[in-house]
Design a protein around this motif. Structure first.
Motif, short mmCIF file in Angstrom:
data_model
loop_
_atom_site.label_atom_id
_atom_site.label_comp_id
_atom_site.label_asym_id
_atom_site.label_seq_id
_atom_site.Cartn_x
_atom_site.Cartn_y
_atom_site.Cartn_z
N GLU A 174 -11.21 8.73 -15.51
CA GLU A 174 -10.11 8.76 -14.52
C GLU A 174 -8.98 7.80 -14.91
O GLU A 174 -9.22 6.69 -15.36
N GLN A 175 -7.75 8.28 -14.67
CA GLN A 175 -6.57 7.44 -14.92
C GLN A 175 -6.25 6.64 -13.67
O GLN A 175 -6.16 7.20 -12.57
N THR A 231 -6.63 0.27 -10.03
CA THR A 231 -6.55 0.80 -8.66
C THR A 231 -5.95 2.19 -8.66
O THR A 231 -5.20 2.56 -9.58
N ARG A 232 -6.27 2.92 -7.61
CA ARG A 232 -5.67 4.24 -7.41
C ARG A 232 -4.30 4.10 -6.72
O ARG A 232 -3.44 4.96 -6.84
N ALA A 233 -4.12 2.98 -5.98
CA ALA A 233 -2.88 2.80 -5.22
C ALA A 233 -1.68 2.74 -6.15
O ALA A 233 -1.70 2.01 -7.16
N GLY A 234 -0.66 3.48 -5.82
CA GLY A 234 0.56 3.51 -6.63
C GLY A 234 0.70 4.82 -7.37
O GLY A 234 1.82 5.27 -7.64
N LEU A 235 -0.43 5.47 -7.71
CA LEU A 235 -0.37 6.75 -8.42
C LEU A 235 0.44 7.76 -7.62
O LEU A 235 0.25 7.90 -6.42
N GLY A 236 1.34 8.46 -8.30
CA GLY A 236 2.11 9.51 -7.65
C GLY A 236 3.31 9.01 -6.88
O GLY A 236 4.19 9.78 -6.53
N SER A 237 3.38 7.70 -6.60
CA SER A 237 4.50 7.16 -5.82
C SER A 237 5.58 6.62 -6.75
O SER A 237 5.37 6.49 -7.96
N VAL A 269 6.50 3.62 -6.87
CA VAL A 269 6.20 2.25 -7.31
C VAL A 269 6.19 2.20 -8.84
O VAL A 269 6.70 1.27 -9.45
N ASP A 311 -16.16 9.61 -16.48
CA ASP A 311 -15.19 10.22 -15.57
C ASP A 311 -13.78 10.23 -16.19
O ASP A 311 -13.01 11.14 -15.94
N TRP A 352 -4.28 -7.02 -5.23
CA TRP A 352 -5.03 -6.81 -6.47
C TRP A 352 -4.45 -7.66 -7.61
O TRP A 352 -5.18 -8.17 -8.44
N GLY A 365 -1.58 -3.34 -0.98
CA GLY A 365 -2.90 -3.51 -1.57
C GLY A 365 -2.82 -3.81 -3.06
O GLY A 365 -3.61 -4.60 -3.59
N MET A 366 -1.86 -3.20 -3.75
CA MET A 366 -1.64 -3.51 -5.18
C MET A 366 -1.30 -4.99 -5.34
O MET A 366 -1.75 -5.64 -6.27
#
Lengths: 294, 253
Positions: free
Chosen positions: A146-147, A120-126, A128, A144, A106, A102-103
């Protein structure tokens, strides 16, 4: 009407060492293989390939055309791992930017919209982020705070795609179940080349599919090539399914240097153009069928 | 009728989707496909499923039946799948080449990422899935090679990493369950360490402990047994969902 008909060889003339080339399709599905083979036959090198990867990536890595691959996966679908890409990774012969699928979309979308990045939120914590230290986080400027990951635009020098039908002006039509991301590849690129199974007059474009299937606009295409079976051996439904026997033969060459040399000679070097390749494949099919009978 | 191991696993997988309602259910692999179909045919009729390509298919057909009639209820090309992932109305069950006590999953590669000993599938959708919607895992061969102290590469995000991101970034993160050929596991512990929920019938606790490369949270007292399929579930599994026995083949039965 504009006439943008061209050939694989003339497209090759527009490519240079070191370019970033996006290739449409998905895994072993609707890949512009006649264009990929033209690159395979060429002297091009140091390419960055951006792809939902299939045999396009494996083949070009095996032939030493590639400096870097940007991907979420590289798969032959019915064979989960692209064997030539697997060897390239394990030998560390190519640089990689391995992303979440999905990244990746994007990044193409950001490039298509001429934005530097999309959040995007995808990738956070992984991992990648660990293995792509160039990826940065961004904070929401609103309350908010948010990061999020700032997925950078995947800007392309050239996009190569394959569609079911098209007209001479570069309008393209998909007739299978999925358009994939080919329109985004085109919008993300400076120069865009599309091969099609069959060129039809513009007024015939709606004979086989509704207006919703006209996914590629001529404003995003610089050259169109008529290449029947141009996606072979990947699938191009409803025109044809994947050539599994041929794909198995291709995959087997990753483990066998002699088989690879024979494959390369017969299906890449000797056929000087796409028509000759199709003839070589026909002969291969006949041999396989004869073996089946014996 | 007594159930075989694949059928116990199918029920345990189906149970992962209980309460999900009208979400996109994405089972990856053979027994996940069987278990998800069972859930849809019994207690979760609202689940949405694709045929593996573009269309959403309303009816449930037998595994491996390529000629089955499809009732198509929608269109979900790949780009829309990512929209649904980020939107969150999805529960995926993925495989895991490696998984650790906090549910970090690796499907990318084994060894050093720069020069892997074995390149695997790559990140695929795992980073996005795990940070955006519920995720479960299916491990057909429970061993210390899979249940490891530390995964080589984090594709799917586990609880320790999600917690480190803070409440806001991790608010959609949920690793619901891990189902293996030995038992059912979840993370319903104070620090979200993996816990044994139940052992499959015939599996000894010692077998689970010996084949797990980290310390599991174990139940107090007797180890619960995974639920046996009902007669109605067995009938569905054997006649409608998996008449050719692909589940047994996956487990080498």
């Amino acid at each position: 009407m504009l006439d943008k008909r061209t050939t694989e060889e003339r497209v090759l003339g527009e490519l240079q060492d070191g370019m970033t080339i996006g290739i449409g399709g998905w895994g072993s599905r609707r890949k512009p293989m006649s264009l990929v083979r033209a690159i395979a036959r060429s002297t091009l090198k140091d390419l960055t390939i951006v792809s939902y990867g299939g045999p396009d990536v494996g083949l070009l890595c095996k032939l030493g055309k590639v400096r870097k691959v940007i991907y979420g996966f590289v798969s032959l679908d019915s064979i989960p791992l692209e064997p030539h890409f697997r060897v390239a990774r394990q030998e560390a012969s190519v640089e990689v930017m391995e992303l979440d699928e999905g990244m990746f979309q994007w990044g193409l979308y950001a490039a298509a919209l001429r934005l530097p990045f999309l959040p995007t939120r995808a990738g956070l914590g992984s991992d990648v982020l660990k293995y792509n230290p160039g990826l940065k986080l961004v904070s929401s400027p609103y309350e908010d705070g948010e990061q999020l990951v700032a997925m950078p635009a995947l800007n392309l020098d050239v996009a190569l795609i394959h569609m079911n039908r098209g007209d001479a002006a570069g309008n393209g039509q998909f007739l299978g179940p999925d358009p994939f991301f080919d329109d985004l590849f085109c919008m993300a690129a400076k120069r865009r080349f599309m091969s099609v199974e069959r060129l039809v007059p513009t007024e015939d474009l709606l004979n086989e599919g509704s207006v919703h299937t006209l996914k590629i606009s001529r404003m995003h295409v610089d050259g169109v090539i008529e290449a029947p079976q141009g996606a072979h051996f990947t699938e191009c439904p409803p025109d044809y399914s994947r050539d599994e026997a041929f794909q198995r033969a291709y995959a087997a060459t990753a483990q066998d240097a002699e088989a690879w040399e024979a494959f390369k000679r017969r299906f890449i070097d000797e056929p000087g153009d796409h028509a000759a390749y199709v003839a070589a494949v026909d002969a291969f099919r006949k041999e396989t069928a004869d073996k089946g009978k014996a | 009728m007594s159930a075989t191991l694949d059928e116990v696993c199918a029920v345990a997988i189906a149970e992962c989707f209980r309460g999900d309602g009208e979400i996109l259910c994405s089972p990856i692999g053979t027994l996940p496909a069987i278990g998800a179909r069972l859930a849809k045919l019994t207690f979760e009729p609202g689940l949405l499923m694709t045929d593996g390509v573009g269309p959403l298919v309303a009816n449930v057909s037998a595994l491996g039946d390529k000629d089955a009639a499809k009732v198509i209820e929608g269109w979900l090309p790949y780009r829309s799948v990512f929209d649904v992932v980020w939107h969150g109305r999805r529960h995926v069950m993925m495989g895991a080449t490696q998984i650790d006590r906090f549910g970090n999953q690796n499907i990318a590669c084994i060894g050093d990422f720069e020069k892997p000993k074995a390149q695997l599938l790559g990140m695929r959708g795992a980073p996005g899935n795990t940070i955006c919607h519920p995720t479960s895992y299916w491990v057909p061969k429970h061993s210390r090679r899979v249940f490891v102290e530390q995964v080589d590469v984090v594709s799917g995000v586990g609880y320790d990493r999600a917690r480190a991101l803070g409440e806001r970034a991790s608010r959609f993160h949920e690793i619901r369950r891990v189902i293996s050929n030995l038992g059912v596991f979840d993370f319903q512990t104070p620090d979200n360490r993996m816990r044994l929920v139940s052992a499959h019938p015939g599996v000894e606790l010692s077998e689970i402990v010996e084949n797990t490369g980290f310390e599991l949270v174990l139940p107090q007292g007797d180890v619960p047994r995974s639920r046996q399929p009902s007669e109605a579930e067995l009938e569905l599994l054997r006649t409608r969902i998996d008449p050719k026995g692909f589940g047994k083949k996956e487990l080498g039965l």
